[in-house]
Design a protein around this motif. Sequence first.
Motif, PDB file in Angstrom:
ATOM      1  N   ASP A  33       0.821  -1.202   0.000  1.00  0.00           N
ATOM      2  CA  ASP A  33       0.000   0.000   0.000  1.00  0.00           C
ATOM      3  C   ASP A  33       0.860   1.258   0.000  1.00  0.00           C
ATOM      4  OD1 ASP A  33      -2.649   1.372   0.245  1.00  0.00           O
ATOM      5  OD2 ASP A  33      -1.753   2.036   2.131  1.00  0.00           O
ATOM      6  N   CYS A  34       1.949   1.250   0.713  1.00  0.00           N
ATOM      7  CA  CYS A  34       2.869   2.388   0.765  1.00  0.00           C
ATOM      8  C   CYS A  34       3.401   2.707  -0.641  1.00  0.00           C
ATOM      9  CB  CYS A  34       4.019   2.074   1.715  1.00  0.00           C
ATOM     10  SG  CYS A  34       5.210   3.410   1.918  1.00  0.00           S
ATOM     11  N   LEU A  35       3.780   1.672  -1.370  1.00  0.00           N
ATOM     12  CA  LEU A  35       4.252   1.866  -2.739  1.00  0.00           C
ATOM     13  C   LEU A  35       3.127   2.380  -3.630  1.00  0.00           C
ATOM     14  CD1 LEU A  35       6.339   1.644  -4.999  1.00  0.00           C
ATOM     15  CD2 LEU A  35       5.668  -0.755  -5.254  1.00  0.00           C
ATOM     16  N   LEU A  36       1.964   1.783  -3.503  1.00  0.00           N
ATOM     17  CA  LEU A  36       0.824   2.191  -4.330  1.00  0.00           C
ATOM     18  C   LEU A  36       0.459   3.657  -4.078  1.00  0.00           C
ATOM     19  CD1 LEU A  36      -1.392  -0.997  -4.009  1.00  0.00           C
ATOM     20  CD2 LEU A  36      -0.160  -0.244  -6.058  1.00  0.00           C
ATOM     21  N   LYS A  37       0.485   4.066  -2.815  1.00  0.00           N
ATOM     22  CA  LYS A  37       0.165   5.447  -2.471  1.00  0.00           C
ATOM     23  C   LYS A  37       1.145   6.413  -3.141  1.00  0.00           C
ATOM     24  CE  LYS A  37       0.224   6.592   1.939  1.00  0.00           C
ATOM     25  NZ  LYS A  37      -0.072   7.026   3.304  1.00  0.00           N
ATOM     26  N   ALA A  38       2.408   6.025  -3.213  1.00  0.00           N
ATOM     27  CA  ALA A  38       3.428   6.869  -3.839  1.00  0.00           C
ATOM     28  C   ALA A  38       3.208   7.014  -5.348  1.00  0.00           C
ATOM     29  CB  ALA A  38       4.815   6.291  -3.567  1.00  0.00           C
ATOM     30  N   LEU A  39       2.470   6.083  -5.938  1.00  0.00           N
ATOM     31  CA  LEU A  39       2.234   6.123  -7.385  1.00  0.00           C
ATOM     32  C   LEU A  39       1.154   7.116  -7.792  1.00  0.00           C
ATOM     33  CD1 LEU A  39       2.346   2.316  -8.252  1.00  0.00           C
ATOM     34  CD2 LEU A  39       4.164   4.020  -8.537  1.00  0.00           C
ATOM     35  N   PHE A  40       0.380   7.613  -6.842  1.00  0.00           N
ATOM     36  CA  PHE A  40      -0.727   8.510  -7.161  1.00  0.00           C
ATOM     37  C   PHE A  40      -0.237   9.691  -7.998  1.00  0.00           C
ATOM     38  CE2 PHE A  40      -3.831  11.825  -6.662  1.00  0.00           C
ATOM     39  CZ  PHE A  40      -5.033  11.145  -6.725  1.00  0.00           C
ATOM     40  N   GLY A  41      -0.878   9.919  -9.122  1.00  0.00           N
ATOM     41  CA  GLY A  41      -0.543  11.037  -9.978  1.00  0.00           C
ATOM     42  C   GLY A  41       0.606  10.807 -10.946  1.00  0.00           C
ATOM     43  N   LYS A  42       1.144   9.595 -10.986  1.00  0.00           N
ATOM     44  CA  LYS A  42       2.228   9.286 -11.935  1.00  0.00           C
ATOM     45  C   LYS A  42       1.618   9.107 -13.318  1.00  0.00           C
ATOM     46  CE  LYS A  42       5.875   9.723  -9.647  1.00  0.00           C
ATOM     47  NZ  LYS A  42       6.816  10.754 -10.022  1.00  0.00           N
ATOM     48  N   VAL A  43       1.570  10.198 -14.068  1.00  0.00           N
ATOM     49  CA  VAL A  43       0.844  10.204 -15.329  1.00  0.00           C
ATOM     50  C   VAL A  43       1.532   9.415 -16.442  1.00  0.00           C
ATOM     51  CG1 VAL A  43      -0.357  12.349 -14.836  1.00  0.00           C
ATOM     52  CG2 VAL A  43       1.841  12.416 -16.026  1.00  0.00           C
ATOM     53  N   THR A  44       2.761   8.986 -16.227  1.00  0.00           N
ATOM     54  CA  THR A  44       3.444   8.203 -17.263  1.00  0.00           C
ATOM     55  C   THR A  44       3.289   6.700 -17.062  1.00  0.00           C
ATOM     56  OG1 THR A  44       5.538   8.223 -16.039  1.00  0.00           O
ATOM     57  CG2 THR A  44       5.180  10.002 -17.641  1.00  0.00           C
ATOM     58  N   LEU A  45       2.743   6.267 -15.925  1.00  0.00           N
ATOM     59  CA  LEU A  45       2.654   4.838 -15.629  1.00  0.00           C
ATOM     60  C   LEU A  45       1.671   4.141 -16.563  1.00  0.00           C
ATOM     61  CD1 LEU A  45       3.825   2.736 -13.647  1.00  0.00           C
ATOM     62  CD2 LEU A  45       1.743   2.994 -12.310  1.00  0.00           C
ATOM     63  N   LYS A  46       2.163   3.107 -17.246  1.00  0.00           N
ATOM     64  CA  LYS A  46       1.353   2.353 -18.205  1.00  0.00           C
ATOM     65  C   LYS A  46       1.043   0.937 -17.718  1.00  0.00           C
ATOM     66  CE  LYS A  46       1.787   5.503 -21.524  1.00  0.00           C
ATOM     67  NZ  LYS A  46       1.720   6.748 -20.803  1.00  0.00           N
ATOM     68  N   LEU A  47       1.940   0.353 -16.915  1.00  0.00           N
ATOM     69  CA  LEU A  47       1.794  -1.032 -16.477  1.00  0.00           C
ATOM     70  C   LEU A  47       2.035  -1.144 -14.981  1.00  0.00           C
ATOM     71  CD1 LEU A  47       1.698  -4.165 -16.834  1.00  0.00           C
ATOM     72  CD2 LEU A  47       4.098  -4.050 -17.463  1.00  0.00           C
ATOM     73  N   LEU A  48       1.078  -1.755 -14.285  1.00  0.00           N
ATOM     74  CA  LEU A  48       1.210  -2.049 -12.860  1.00  0.00           C
ATOM     75  C   LEU A  48       0.996  -3.540 -12.691  1.00  0.00           C
ATOM     76  CD1 LEU A  48       1.526  -1.222  -9.906  1.00  0.00           C
ATOM     77  CD2 LEU A  48      -0.907  -0.648  -9.871  1.00  0.00           C
ATOM     78  N   ARG A  49       2.048  -4.240 -12.290  1.00  0.00           N
ATOM     79  CA  ARG A  49       1.991  -5.697 -12.182  1.00  0.00           C
ATOM     80  C   ARG A  49       2.294  -6.126 -10.751  1.00  0.00           C
ATOM     81  NH1 ARG A  49       5.132  -7.749 -16.606  1.00  0.00           N
ATOM     82  NH2 ARG A  49       3.170  -7.754 -17.739  1.00  0.00           N
ATOM     83  N   LEU A  50       1.293  -6.765 -10.131  1.00  0.00           N
ATOM     84  CA  LEU A  50       1.435  -7.294  -8.777  1.00  0.00           C
ATOM     85  C   LEU A  50       1.257  -8.812  -8.766  1.00  0.00           C
ATOM     86  CD1 LEU A  50       0.405  -4.214  -8.432  1.00  0.00           C
ATOM     87  CD2 LEU A  50      -0.024  -4.923  -6.105  1.00  0.00           C
ATOM     88  N   THR A  51       1.513  -9.452  -9.863  1.00  0.00           N
ATOM     89  CA  THR A  51       1.333 -10.892 -10.016  1.00  0.00           C
ATOM     90  C   THR A  51       2.008 -11.666  -8.892  1.00  0.00           C
ATOM     91  OG1 THR A  51       1.460 -10.507 -12.396  1.00  0.00           O
ATOM     92  CG2 THR A  51       1.530 -12.806 -11.658  1.00  0.00           C
ATOM     93  N   GLY A  52       1.236 -12.501  -8.218  1.00  0.00           N
ATOM     94  CA  GLY A  52       1.792 -13.368  -7.191  1.00  0.00           C
ATOM     95  C   GLY A  52       2.139 -12.681  -5.881  1.00  0.00           C
ATOM     96  N   CYS A  53       1.763 -11.443  -5.707  1.00  0.00           N
ATOM     97  CA  CYS A  53       2.029 -10.736  -4.446  1.00  0.00           C
ATOM     98  C   CYS A  53       0.969 -11.133  -3.431  1.00  0.00           C
ATOM     99  CB  CYS A  53       2.035  -9.226  -4.665  1.00  0.00           C
ATOM    100  SG  CYS A  53       3.397  -8.651  -5.651  1.00  0.00           S
ATOM    101  N   ARG A  54       1.191 -12.241  -2.774  1.00  0.00           N
ATOM    102  CA  ARG A  54       0.207 -12.813  -1.850  1.00  0.00           C
ATOM    103  C   ARG A  54      -0.060 -11.939  -0.636  1.00  0.00           C
ATOM    104  NH1 ARG A  54      -2.461 -16.797  -4.565  1.00  0.00           N
ATOM    105  NH2 ARG A  54      -0.988 -18.079  -5.691  1.00  0.00           N
ATOM    106  N   GLY A  55       0.825 -10.998  -0.361  1.00  0.00           N
ATOM    107  CA  GLY A  55       0.615 -10.099   0.775  1.00  0.00           C
ATOM    108  C   GLY A  55      -0.359  -8.969   0.486  1.00  0.00           C
ATOM    109  N   THR A  56      -0.751  -8.848  -0.766  1.00  0.00           N
ATOM    110  CA  THR A  56      -1.699  -7.799  -1.142  1.00  0.00           C
ATOM    111  C   THR A  56      -3.035  -8.088  -0.474  1.00  0.00           C
ATOM    112  OG1 THR A  56      -0.595  -7.602  -3.277  1.00  0.00           O
ATOM    113  CG2 THR A  56      -2.766  -6.604  -3.082  1.00  0.00           C
ATOM    114  N   GLY A  57      -3.518  -7.140   0.317  1.00  0.00           N
ATOM    115  CA  GLY A  57      -4.757  -7.347   1.061  1.00  0.00           C
ATOM    116  C   GLY A  57      -5.759  -6.236   0.832  1.00  0.00           C
ATOM    117  N   ARG A  58      -6.667  -6.113   1.779  1.00  0.00           N
ATOM    118  CA  ARG A  58      -7.761  -5.135   1.674  1.00  0.00           C
ATOM    119  C   ARG A  58      -7.260  -3.705   1.455  1.00  0.00           C
ATOM    120  NH1 ARG A  58     -12.725  -6.312   2.988  1.00  0.00           N
ATOM    121  NH2 ARG A  58     -13.270  -8.395   3.671  1.00  0.00           N
ATOM    122  N   MET A  59      -6.241  -3.318   2.193  1.00  0.00           N
ATOM    123  CA  MET A  59      -5.718  -1.966   2.098  1.00  0.00           C
ATOM    124  C   MET A  59      -5.205  -1.687   0.676  1.00  0.00           C
ATOM    125  SD  MET A  59      -2.755  -0.190   4.493  1.00  0.00           S
ATOM    126  CE  MET A  59      -3.167  -1.351   5.777  1.00  0.00           C
TER     127      MET A  59
END
Length: 117
Positions: A33-59
């Motif tokens: 979530d900390c990383l995702l929050k830092a991405l807010f407003g990154k207008v050049t981002l085209k690909l976000l890949r979290l494949t297999g990130c089992r720690g990804t939860g509700r937040m």
Amino acid sequence: GDLRAIAEMVPQMDRLDIVDITDSSLCGDEAIDCLLKALFGKVTLKLLRLTGCRGTGRMSIGRITSLLGDGLPTLKKLDLGGVRIASSLLLPLCEAVEKHLTLRSLSIADCGLGHDP
């Protein structure tokens, strides 16, 4: 951890096209979530890949939903393969995907649709 250090560097990056943290299975929901929050407003981002990130939860899923709302306007591909998505977060995520103007590819294989932790 490492994701928090990366998150601290994100604001200084003029251009960020791809974020790929595939198989970061040791990272917890707060770090992701900390990383995702830092991405807010990154207008050049085209690909976000979290494949297999089992720690990804509700937040983190909530943050992704928010980012799709107005934080990543040029995102084209989102890969959540292997990430568990709780039932209560599924509809808001789908609605955000539907409304996103540039998203062309969503991968949600093996995400336990309807999984409620």
